[in-house]
Design a protein around this motif. Structure first.
Motif, PDB file in Angstrom:
ATOM      1  N   THR A   1      21.419   0.054 -43.396  1.00 50.21           N
ATOM      2  CA  THR A   1      22.641   0.815 -43.159  1.00 50.21           C
ATOM      3  C   THR A   1      22.602   1.489 -41.791  1.00 50.21           C
ATOM      4  O   THR A   1      21.632   2.162 -41.466  1.00 50.21           O
ATOM      5  CB  THR A   1      22.814   1.906 -44.237  1.00 50.21           C
ATOM      6  OG1 THR A   1      22.809   1.291 -45.513  1.00 50.21           O
ATOM      7  CG2 THR A   1      24.109   2.663 -44.046  1.00 50.21           C
ATOM      8  N   PRO A   2      23.641   1.328 -40.975  1.00 51.70           N
ATOM      9  CA  PRO A   2      23.684   2.043 -39.689  1.00 51.70           C
ATOM     10  C   PRO A   2      23.822   3.550 -39.922  1.00 51.70           C
ATOM     11  O   PRO A   2      24.526   3.982 -40.832  1.00 51.70           O
ATOM     12  CB  PRO A   2      24.932   1.497 -39.000  1.00 51.70           C
ATOM     13  CG  PRO A   2      25.312   0.273 -39.754  1.00 51.70           C
ATOM     14  CD  PRO A   2      24.770   0.427 -41.135  1.00 51.70           C
ATOM     15  N   ILE A   3      23.145   4.333 -39.095  1.00 55.60           N
ATOM     16  CA  ILE A   3      23.202   5.788 -39.170  1.00 55.60           C
ATOM     17  C   ILE A   3      23.299   6.321 -37.747  1.00 55.60           C
ATOM     18  O   ILE A   3      22.618   5.839 -36.851  1.00 55.60           O
ATOM     19  CB  ILE A   3      21.984   6.357 -39.928  1.00 55.60           C
ATOM     20  CG1 ILE A   3      22.131   7.854 -40.173  1.00 55.60           C
ATOM     21  CG2 ILE A   3      20.690   6.022 -39.242  1.00 55.60           C
ATOM     22  CD1 ILE A   3      21.109   8.414 -41.146  1.00 55.60           C
ATOM     23  N   LYS A   4      24.194   7.275 -37.531  1.00 53.97           N
ATOM     24  CA  LYS A   4      24.407   7.832 -36.194  1.00 53.97           C
ATOM     25  C   LYS A   4      24.160   9.340 -36.238  1.00 53.97           C
ATOM     26  O   LYS A   4      24.692  10.031 -37.106  1.00 53.97           O
ATOM     27  CB  LYS A   4      25.836   7.574 -35.727  1.00 53.97           C
ATOM     28  CG  LYS A   4      26.147   8.133 -34.362  1.00 53.97           C
ATOM     29  CD  LYS A   4      27.590   7.866 -33.974  1.00 53.97           C
ATOM     30  CE  LYS A   4      27.892   8.450 -32.608  1.00 53.97           C
ATOM     31  NZ  LYS A   4      29.303   8.291 -32.275  1.00 53.97           N
ATOM     32  N   LEU A   5      23.360   9.833 -35.316  1.00 57.33           N
ATOM     33  CA  LEU A   5      23.146  11.270 -35.215  1.00 57.33           C
ATOM     34  C   LEU A   5      24.301  11.863 -34.431  1.00 57.33           C
ATOM     35  O   LEU A   5      24.495  11.563 -33.250  1.00 57.33           O
ATOM     36  CB  LEU A   5      21.817  11.583 -34.529  1.00 57.33           C
ATOM     37  CG  LEU A   5      21.514  13.068 -34.361  1.00 57.33           C
ATOM     38  CD1 LEU A   5      21.411  13.758 -35.702  1.00 57.33           C
ATOM     39  CD2 LEU A   5      20.245  13.275 -33.573  1.00 57.33           C
ATOM     40  N   GLU A   6      25.108  12.669 -35.096  1.00 55.49           N
ATOM     41  CA  GLU A   6      26.264  13.297 -34.456  1.00 55.49           C
ATOM     42  C   GLU A   6      25.838  14.501 -33.623  1.00 55.49           C
ATOM     43  O   GLU A   6      26.194  14.613 -32.467  1.00 55.49           O
ATOM     44  CB  GLU A   6      27.282  13.726 -35.509  1.00 55.49           C
ATOM     45  CG  GLU A   6      27.971  12.581 -36.221  1.00 55.49           C
ATOM     46  CD  GLU A   6      28.937  11.832 -35.336  1.00 55.49           C
ATOM     47  OE1 GLU A   6      29.489  12.413 -34.379  1.00 55.49           O
ATOM     48  OE2 GLU A   6      29.156  10.634 -35.598  1.00 55.49           O
ATOM     49  N   ARG A   7      25.095  15.422 -34.240  1.00 55.05           N
ATOM     50  CA  ARG A   7      24.660  16.617 -33.507  1.00 55.05           C
ATOM     51  C   ARG A   7      23.549  17.328 -34.263  1.00 55.05           C
ATOM     52  O   ARG A   7      23.334  17.098 -35.446  1.00 55.05           O
ATOM     53  CB  ARG A   7      25.822  17.557 -33.277  1.00 55.05           C
ATOM     54  CG  ARG A   7      26.463  18.073 -34.522  1.00 55.05           C
ATOM     55  CD  ARG A   7      27.652  18.965 -34.222  1.00 55.05           C
ATOM     56  NE  ARG A   7      28.609  18.805 -35.308  1.00 55.05           N
ATOM     57  CZ  ARG A   7      29.889  18.742 -35.149  1.00 55.05           C
ATOM     58  NH1 ARG A   7      30.418  18.820 -33.961  1.00 55.05           N
ATOM     59  NH2 ARG A   7      30.685  18.594 -36.180  1.00 55.05           N
ATOM     60  N   LYS A   8      22.865  18.196 -33.505  1.00 63.67           N
ATOM     61  CA  LYS A   8      21.815  19.033 -34.061  1.00 63.67           C
ATOM     62  C   LYS A   8      22.259  20.485 -33.962  1.00 63.67           C
ATOM     63  O   LYS A   8      22.948  20.863 -33.021  1.00 63.67           O
ATOM     64  CB  LYS A   8      20.501  18.878 -33.279  1.00 63.67           C
ATOM     65  CG  LYS A   8      19.863  17.523 -33.411  1.00 63.67           C
ATOM     66  CD  LYS A   8      18.542  17.471 -32.669  1.00 63.67           C
ATOM     67  CE  LYS A   8      17.895  16.108 -32.840  1.00 63.67           C
ATOM     68  NZ  LYS A   8      16.573  16.050 -32.209  1.00 63.67           N
TER      69      LYS A   8
ATOM     70  N   TYR B   1      17.764  22.210 -36.580  1.00 64.42           N
ATOM     71  CA  TYR B   1      18.069  21.771 -37.936  1.00 64.42           C
ATOM     72  C   TYR B   1      19.086  22.705 -38.540  1.00 64.42           C
ATOM     73  O   TYR B   1      19.063  23.895 -38.254  1.00 64.42           O
ATOM     74  CB  TYR B   1      16.795  21.747 -38.799  1.00 64.42           C
ATOM     75  CG  TYR B   1      15.813  20.720 -38.294  1.00 64.42           C
ATOM     76  CD1 TYR B   1      15.955  19.386 -38.636  1.00 64.42           C
ATOM     77  CD2 TYR B   1      14.791  21.082 -37.443  1.00 64.42           C
ATOM     78  CE1 TYR B   1      15.079  18.435 -38.138  1.00 64.42           C
ATOM     79  CE2 TYR B   1      13.909  20.142 -36.943  1.00 64.42           C
ATOM     80  CZ  TYR B   1      14.050  18.815 -37.299  1.00 64.42           C
ATOM     81  OH  TYR B   1      13.203  17.873 -36.807  1.00 64.42           O
ATOM     82  N   PRO B   2      19.995  22.247 -39.367  1.00 68.03           N
ATOM     83  CA  PRO B   2      20.123  20.897 -39.890  1.00 68.03           C
ATOM     84  C   PRO B   2      20.686  19.920 -38.858  1.00 68.03           C
ATOM     85  O   PRO B   2      21.175  20.323 -37.808  1.00 68.03           O
ATOM     86  CB  PRO B   2      21.089  21.060 -41.059  1.00 68.03           C
ATOM     87  CG  PRO B   2      21.933  22.227 -40.685  1.00 68.03           C
ATOM     88  CD  PRO B   2      21.022  23.135 -39.902  1.00 68.03           C
ATOM     89  N   LEU B   3      20.609  18.657 -39.209  1.00 66.85           N
ATOM     90  CA  LEU B   3      21.154  17.580 -38.394  1.00 66.85           C
ATOM     91  C   LEU B   3      22.416  17.068 -39.075  1.00 66.85           C
ATOM     92  O   LEU B   3      22.472  16.978 -40.296  1.00 66.85           O
ATOM     93  CB  LEU B   3      20.174  16.410 -38.310  1.00 66.85           C
ATOM     94  CG  LEU B   3      18.781  16.685 -37.790  1.00 66.85           C
ATOM     95  CD1 LEU B   3      17.936  15.432 -37.922  1.00 66.85           C
ATOM     96  CD2 LEU B   3      18.822  17.134 -36.366  1.00 66.85           C
ATOM     97  N   GLU B   4      23.416  16.710 -38.284  1.00 63.99           N
ATOM     98  CA  GLU B   4      24.603  16.069 -38.846  1.00 63.99           C
ATOM     99  C   GLU B   4      24.548  14.594 -38.488  1.00 63.99           C
ATOM    100  O   GLU B   4      24.463  14.232 -37.318  1.00 63.99           O
ATOM    101  CB  GLU B   4      25.884  16.682 -38.281  1.00 63.99           C
ATOM    102  CG  GLU B   4      27.126  16.036 -38.854  1.00 63.99           C
ATOM    103  CD  GLU B   4      28.409  16.531 -38.221  1.00 63.99           C
ATOM    104  OE1 GLU B   4      29.450  15.901 -38.455  1.00 63.99           O
ATOM    105  OE2 GLU B   4      28.371  17.540 -37.493  1.00 63.99           O
ATOM    106  N   VAL B   5      24.553  13.744 -39.521  1.00 62.72           N
ATOM    107  CA  VAL B   5      24.547  12.305 -39.312  1.00 62.72           C
ATOM    108  C   VAL B   5      25.823  11.706 -39.876  1.00 62.72           C
ATOM    109  O   VAL B   5      26.466  12.283 -40.762  1.00 62.72           O
ATOM    110  CB  VAL B   5      23.310  11.628 -39.956  1.00 62.72           C
ATOM    111  CG1 VAL B   5      22.037  12.104 -39.312  1.00 62.72           C
ATOM    112  CG2 VAL B   5      23.271  11.842 -41.447  1.00 62.72           C
ATOM    113  N   ARG B   6      26.174  10.556 -39.359  1.00 61.19           N
ATOM    114  CA  ARG B   6      27.363   9.822 -39.836  1.00 61.19           C
ATOM    115  C   ARG B   6      26.849   8.541 -40.474  1.00 61.19           C
ATOM    116  O   ARG B   6      26.101   7.782 -39.859  1.00 61.19           O
ATOM    117  CB  ARG B   6      28.264   9.507 -38.658  1.00 61.19           C
ATOM    118  CG  ARG B   6      29.581   8.943 -39.066  1.00 61.19           C
ATOM    119  CD  ARG B   6      30.652   9.986 -38.776  1.00 61.19           C
ATOM    120  NE  ARG B   6      31.939   9.437 -39.100  1.00 61.19           N
ATOM    121  CZ  ARG B   6      32.762  10.041 -39.942  1.00 61.19           C
ATOM    122  NH1 ARG B   6      32.439  11.178 -40.477  1.00 61.19           N
ATOM    123  NH2 ARG B   6      33.914   9.503 -40.224  1.00 61.19           N
TER     124      ARG B   6
END
Length: 74
Positions: free
Chosen positions: A38-45, A50-55
């Motif tokens: 599954t593709p995962i993109k790090l949006e922001r930290k 932390y926490p991290l926001e991923v899409r």
């Protein structure tokens, strides 16, 4: 060296290789689509890292440090 979600830079996309999150949380993440390939993109930290926001799978997800370190990507 194993690359994990917490090693990604904001805006960077990777593919989930595997995750080592156990118990009910691990099951919940799999149900939301966090599976191998599954593709995962790090949006922001957050400002302190932390926490991290991923899409993933079209939605945003916040991950704690321990969870981000448990998700291997390539």
């Amino acid at each position: 060296m194993v690359k994990t979600v917490d090693n990604l830079k904001p805006g960077e996309t990777a593919v989930v290789k595997k995750h080592r999150v156990k118990g009910a949380l691990g099951k919940h993440l799999r149900e939301m689509g966090l599976v191998n390939g599954t593709p995962i993109k790090l949006e922001r930290k957050a400002p302190l890292g932390y926490p991290l926001e991923v899409r993933i799978q079209g939605f945003s997800l916040a991950l704690r440090k321990e969870e981000a370190e448990s998700i291997e990507v390539e």
